[in-house]
Design an enzyme around this catalytic site. Structure first.
Site, PDB file in Angstrom:
ATOM      1  N   ASP A 128       0.854  -1.271  -0.085  1.00 15.54           N
ATOM      2  CA  ASP A 128       0.227   0.097  -0.031  1.00 15.54           C
ATOM      3  C   ASP A 128       0.855   1.102  -0.052  1.00 15.54           C
ATOM      4  O   ASP A 128       2.115   1.216  -0.228  1.00 15.54           O
ATOM      5  CB  ASP A 128      -1.018  -0.057   1.143  1.00 15.54           C
ATOM      6  CG  ASP A 128      -0.486   0.319   2.293  1.00 15.54           C
ATOM      7  OD1 ASP A 128       0.838   0.140   2.484  1.00 15.54           O
ATOM      8  OD2 ASP A 128      -0.986   0.161   3.395  1.00 15.54           O
ATOM      9  N   CYS A 178       3.118  -3.405   4.042  1.00 17.87           N
ATOM     10  CA  CYS A 178       2.153  -2.311   4.129  1.00 17.87           C
ATOM     11  C   CYS A 178       2.800  -1.570   5.640  1.00 17.87           C
ATOM     12  O   CYS A 178       3.969  -1.943   5.502  1.00 17.87           O
ATOM     13  CB  CYS A 178       0.560  -2.662   4.803  1.00 17.87           C
ATOM     14  SG  CYS A 178       0.573  -3.647   6.211  1.00 17.87           S
ATOM     15  N   THR A 218       2.675  -1.950   8.817  1.00 18.68           N
ATOM     16  CA  THR A 218       3.158  -2.791   9.808  1.00 18.68           C
ATOM     17  C   THR A 218       3.319  -4.320   9.309  1.00 18.68           C
ATOM     18  O   THR A 218       3.795  -5.110   9.931  1.00 18.68           O
ATOM     19  CB  THR A 218       2.130  -3.026  11.046  1.00 18.68           C
ATOM     20  OG1 THR A 218       0.727  -3.246  10.228  1.00 18.68           O
ATOM     21  CG2 THR A 218       1.603  -1.672  11.569  1.00 18.68           C
ATOM     22  N   HIS A 252       7.768 -24.468   9.929  1.00 18.33           N
ATOM     23  CA  HIS A 252       6.518 -25.013  10.962  1.00 18.33           C
ATOM     24  C   HIS A 252       5.195 -24.534   9.839  1.00 18.33           C
ATOM     25  O   HIS A 252       4.483 -25.401  10.243  1.00 18.33           O
ATOM     26  CB  HIS A 252       6.539 -24.347  12.076  1.00 18.33           C
ATOM     27  CG  HIS A 252       7.420 -24.852  12.963  1.00 18.33           C
ATOM     28  ND1 HIS A 252       7.577 -24.593  14.446  1.00 18.33           N
ATOM     29  CD2 HIS A 252       8.748 -25.324  12.753  1.00 18.33           C
ATOM     30  CE1 HIS A 252       8.780 -25.096  15.015  1.00 18.33           C
ATOM     31  NE2 HIS A 252       9.543 -25.484  14.085  1.00 18.33           N
ATOM     32  N   HIS A 272       4.390 -31.046  11.728  1.00 21.43           N
ATOM     33  CA  HIS A 272       3.936 -29.764  11.072  1.00 21.43           C
ATOM     34  C   HIS A 272       3.034 -30.014   9.864  1.00 21.43           C
ATOM     35  O   HIS A 272       1.946 -29.130   9.645  1.00 21.43           O
ATOM     36  CB  HIS A 272       5.012 -28.937  10.873  1.00 21.43           C
ATOM     37  CG  HIS A 272       5.981 -28.482  11.920  1.00 21.43           C
ATOM     38  ND1 HIS A 272       5.527 -27.917  12.938  1.00 21.43           N
ATOM     39  CD2 HIS A 272       7.313 -29.020  12.155  1.00 21.43           C
ATOM     40  CE1 HIS A 272       6.614 -27.981  13.857  1.00 21.43           C
ATOM     41  NE2 HIS A 272       7.642 -28.484  13.225  1.00 21.43           N
TER      42      HIS A 272
HETATM   43  C1  RB5 Z   1      -1.831   2.595   6.698  1.00 21.49           C
HETATM   44  O1  RB5 Z   1      -1.973   4.029   7.344  1.00 21.49           O
HETATM   45  C2  RB5 Z   1      -1.540   1.371   7.735  1.00 21.49           C
HETATM   46  O2  RB5 Z   1      -2.806   1.490   8.187  1.00 21.49           O
HETATM   47  C3  RB5 Z   1      -1.391   0.233   6.688  1.00 21.49           C
HETATM   48  O3  RB5 Z   1      -0.112   0.637   5.965  1.00 21.49           O
HETATM   49  C4  RB5 Z   1      -1.251  -1.089   7.601  1.00 21.49           C
HETATM   50  O4  RB5 Z   1      -0.006  -0.721   8.406  1.00 21.49           O
HETATM   51  C5  RB5 Z   1      -2.239  -1.604   8.306  1.00 21.49           C
HETATM   52  O5  RB5 Z   1      -2.441  -2.771   8.852  1.00 21.49           O
END
Ligand code: RB5
Length: 157
Positions: free
Chosen positions: A8, A65, A67, A98, A133
């Site tokens: 993203d 993304c 996180t 695993h 596993h």
């Molecule tokens: C975008 O701001 C953020 O929410 C997205 O990149 C991600 O981390 C969502 O899980």
């Protein structure tokens, strides 16, 4: 290996560098977008990668993304996909050994490009351990079958 990649806006800064890294290591990369860092909704792009993996059009998926969490939630809902958010090399190894993960979900905001490259190396070179596993992974994947009644629950009631 044929690998699909997407991000993203928050992961975009690492998408093209990671795609180049994969190509420089001999992989064929399918870029599922986006084309710019304009704000977008991560499920739209995570879903594209997950469906290519589920259809067997690519062997692995890489989604970035902010996180790695939102794209993992999205991709793992597609039948046949085992997607996990990974922040360390050791977790990348275990996700393959695993869990037989076929999609890796990376953080573009909290993990450096260099660390994500090392994580990707491990994800792409570690084999599934099988054995006990495999039994567990089969149980996960049976949940995709609408006729599978689920694991019997007996709470002694
Ligand atoms: C975008 O701001 C953020 O929410 C997205 O990149 C991600 O981390 C969502 O899980």
């Amino acid at each position: 290996m044929r690998i699909a990649i997407a991000s993203d806006h928050a992961g975009f800064v690492q998408k093209d560098p990671l795609a180049d890294y994969l190509r420089s290591h001999g992989h064929e990369v399918v870029d599922c977008g986006p084309a710019t860092d304009a704000r977008c909704d991560y499920p739209d792009f995570a879903d594209k990668v997950a469906r290519l993996v589920a259809r067997g059009e690519v062997e692995r998926g890489v989604i970035i993304c902010g996180t790695g969490l939102g794209v993992a939630l999205t991709a793992d809902k597609v039948a046949g996909v085992r997607a996990l958010p990974i922040q360390t090399v050791e977790f990348a190894r275990l996700a393959r050994e695993h869990n037989d993960a076929n999609v890796i979900c990376l953080s573009g905001r909290f993990v450096s490009l260099e660390d994500n490259e090392a994580i990707l190396d491990t994800f792409l070179t570690t084999e599934f351990a099988g054995g006990r596993h495999a039994v567990r992974v089969e149980k996960i994947m049976r949940e995709d079958d609408p006729d599978f009644p689920g694991v019997p629950m007996d709470f002694g009631m």
